[in-house]
Design a protein around this motif. Structure first.
Motif, mmCIF file in Angstrom:
data_model
loop_
_atom_site.group_PDB
_atom_site.id
_atom_site.type_symbol
_atom_site.label_atom_id
_atom_site.label_comp_id
_atom_site.label_asym_id
_atom_site.label_seq_id
_atom_site.Cartn_x
_atom_site.Cartn_y
_atom_site.Cartn_z
ATOM 1 N N LEU A 6 0.857 -1.179 0.000
ATOM 2 C CA LEU A 6 0.000 0.000 0.000
ATOM 3 C C LEU A 6 0.894 1.231 0.000
ATOM 4 O O LEU A 6 1.732 1.394 0.882
ATOM 5 N N LEU A 7 0.719 2.087 -0.992
ATOM 6 C CA LEU A 7 1.545 3.285 -1.135
ATOM 7 C C LEU A 7 0.676 4.527 -0.993
ATOM 8 O O LEU A 7 -0.258 4.723 -1.771
ATOM 9 N N ALA A 8 0.978 5.340 0.015
ATOM 10 C CA ALA A 8 0.309 6.624 0.201
ATOM 11 C C ALA A 8 1.265 7.715 -0.270
ATOM 12 O O ALA A 8 2.449 7.680 0.046
ATOM 13 N N SER A 9 0.745 8.668 -1.035
ATOM 14 C CA SER A 9 1.621 9.705 -1.570
ATOM 15 C C SER A 9 0.898 11.033 -1.699
ATOM 16 O O SER A 9 -0.252 11.092 -2.129
ATOM 17 N N ASN A 10 1.619 12.096 -1.343
ATOM 18 C CA ASN A 10 1.129 13.445 -1.630
ATOM 19 C C ASN A 10 2.181 14.212 -2.420
ATOM 20 O O ASN A 10 2.155 15.428 -2.492
ATOM 21 N N LYS A 11 3.122 13.455 -3.008
ATOM 22 C CA LYS A 11 4.147 14.046 -3.863
ATOM 23 C C LYS A 11 3.782 13.790 -5.319
ATOM 24 O O LYS A 11 2.752 13.220 -5.630
ATOM 25 N N GLY A 12 4.662 14.136 -6.207
ATOM 26 C CA GLY A 12 4.389 13.996 -7.627
ATOM 27 C C GLY A 12 4.546 12.589 -8.159
ATOM 28 O O GLY A 12 4.954 11.663 -7.462
ATOM 29 N N ASN A 13 4.206 12.448 -9.418
ATOM 30 C CA ASN A 13 4.218 11.153 -10.079
ATOM 31 C C ASN A 13 5.597 10.501 -10.122
ATOM 32 O O ASN A 13 5.704 9.281 -10.074
ATOM 33 N N GLU A 14 6.655 11.289 -10.227
ATOM 34 C CA GLU A 14 7.998 10.708 -10.305
ATOM 35 C C GLU A 14 8.354 9.960 -9.021
ATOM 36 O O GLU A 14 8.923 8.869 -9.070
ATOM 37 N N ALA A 15 8.015 10.529 -7.879
ATOM 38 C CA ALA A 15 8.295 9.866 -6.600
ATOM 39 C C ALA A 15 7.528 8.550 -6.493
ATOM 40 O O ALA A 15 8.072 7.539 -6.037
ATOM 41 N N ILE A 16 6.286 8.547 -6.925
ATOM 42 C CA ILE A 16 5.473 7.332 -6.897
ATOM 43 C C ILE A 16 6.062 6.284 -7.823
ATOM 44 O O ILE A 16 6.229 5.122 -7.457
ATOM 45 N N LYS A 17 6.395 6.691 -9.043
ATOM 46 C CA LYS A 17 6.949 5.758 -10.029
ATOM 47 C C LYS A 17 8.231 5.119 -9.520
ATOM 48 O O LYS A 17 8.453 3.926 -9.724
ATOM 49 N N ASN A 18 9.070 5.863 -8.826
ATOM 50 C CA ASN A 18 10.315 5.308 -8.295
ATOM 51 C C ASN A 18 10.046 4.162 -7.321
ATOM 52 O O ASN A 18 10.703 3.125 -7.371
ATOM 53 N N VAL A 19 9.081 4.350 -6.436
ATOM 54 C CA VAL A 19 8.753 3.302 -5.471
ATOM 55 C C VAL A 19 8.141 2.095 -6.167
ATOM 56 O O VAL A 19 8.510 0.954 -5.901
ATOM 57 N N LEU A 26 11.913 -6.338 -7.177
ATOM 58 C CA LEU A 26 12.165 -7.323 -6.135
ATOM 59 C C LEU A 26 12.090 -8.731 -6.710
ATOM 60 O O LEU A 26 11.507 -8.953 -7.780
ATOM 61 N N GLN A 27 12.644 -9.682 -5.972
ATOM 62 C CA GLN A 27 12.569 -11.075 -6.379
ATOM 63 C C GLN A 27 11.104 -11.448 -6.609
ATOM 64 O O GLN A 27 10.211 -10.982 -5.891
ATOM 65 N N SER A 28 10.869 -12.282 -7.589
ATOM 66 C CA SER A 28 9.516 -12.660 -7.983
ATOM 67 C C SER A 28 8.724 -13.234 -6.798
ATOM 68 O O SER A 28 9.203 -14.093 -6.072
ATOM 69 N N HIS A 29 7.524 -12.702 -6.608
ATOM 70 C CA HIS A 29 6.610 -13.173 -5.577
ATOM 71 C C HIS A 29 5.199 -12.715 -5.934
ATOM 72 O O HIS A 29 5.017 -11.878 -6.809
ATOM 73 N N ASP A 30 4.220 -13.290 -5.272
ATOM 74 C CA ASP A 30 2.823 -12.944 -5.518
ATOM 75 C C ASP A 30 2.505 -11.653 -4.766
ATOM 76 O O ASP A 30 2.603 -11.611 -3.535
ATOM 77 N N THR A 75 2.929 -1.238 4.288
ATOM 78 C CA THR A 75 2.669 0.160 3.975
ATOM 79 C C THR A 75 3.958 0.824 3.514
ATOM 80 O O THR A 75 5.030 0.597 4.074
ATOM 81 N N CYS A 76 3.843 1.618 2.457
ATOM 82 C CA CYS A 76 4.995 2.289 1.861
ATOM 83 C C CYS A 76 4.656 3.775 1.696
ATOM 84 O O CYS A 76 3.498 4.128 1.505
ATOM 85 N N VAL A 77 5.682 4.594 1.756
ATOM 86 C CA VAL A 77 5.501 6.008 1.454
ATOM 87 C C VAL A 77 6.415 6.369 0.282
ATOM 88 O O VAL A 77 7.317 5.620 -0.078
ATOM 89 N N ASP A 78 6.156 7.513 -0.310
ATOM 90 C CA ASP A 78 6.800 7.861 -1.577
ATOM 91 C C ASP A 78 8.256 8.296 -1.467
ATOM 92 O O ASP A 78 8.906 8.524 -2.477
ATOM 93 N N ASP A 79 8.797 8.411 -0.256
ATOM 94 C CA ASP A 79 10.193 8.796 -0.142
ATOM 95 C C ASP A 79 11.077 7.708 0.461
ATOM 96 O O ASP A 79 12.174 7.955 0.914
ATOM 97 N N HIS A 80 10.572 6.469 0.452
ATOM 98 C CA HIS A 80 11.344 5.330 0.925
ATOM 99 C C HIS A 80 11.518 4.323 -0.215
ATOM 100 O O HIS A 80 10.576 4.072 -0.958
ATOM 101 N N ILE A 81 12.682 3.770 -0.298
ATOM 102 C CA ILE A 81 12.959 2.737 -1.297
ATOM 103 C C ILE A 81 12.914 1.383 -0.597
ATOM 104 O O ILE A 81 13.475 1.200 0.469
ATOM 105 N N ILE A 82 12.255 0.442 -1.239
ATOM 106 C CA ILE A 82 12.128 -0.905 -0.659
ATOM 107 C C ILE A 82 13.301 -1.757 -1.121
ATOM 108 O O ILE A 82 13.647 -1.784 -2.243
#
Length: 82
Positions: A6-19, A26-30, A75-82
């Protein structure tokens, strides 16, 4: 087991696309990606929802969660990389 990112974002599209791109590298998973954003971000790889409340990550995560069906929720936010 299916994972719902789940990604919550109030930044622009580029930040979302990066996440989102990072999740798909990531390694293949469901999994599924559900984005709730104040922007009009669209991605065929994800469920994209409009955050009408504008800025409350709790409200955005709750809205995304209602559309998820994973066994595990991350839960993910738009300024963190997984």
């Amino acid at each position: 087991m299916k994972i719902s990112y789940l990604l919550a974002s109030n930044k622009g599209n580029e930040a979302i696309k990066n996440v989102v791109d990072n999740i798909f590298q990531l390694q293949s998973h469901d999994f599924e990606v559900i984005i709730c954003s104040t922007s009009n971000y669209q991605d065929d790889r994800a469920i994209c929802l409009k955050d009408d409340e504008g800025g409350s990550s709790v409200a955005a995560f709750n809205k995304a969660y209602k559309h998820s069906d994973g066994d595990i929720v991350i839960t993910c936010v738009d300024d963190h990389i997984i």
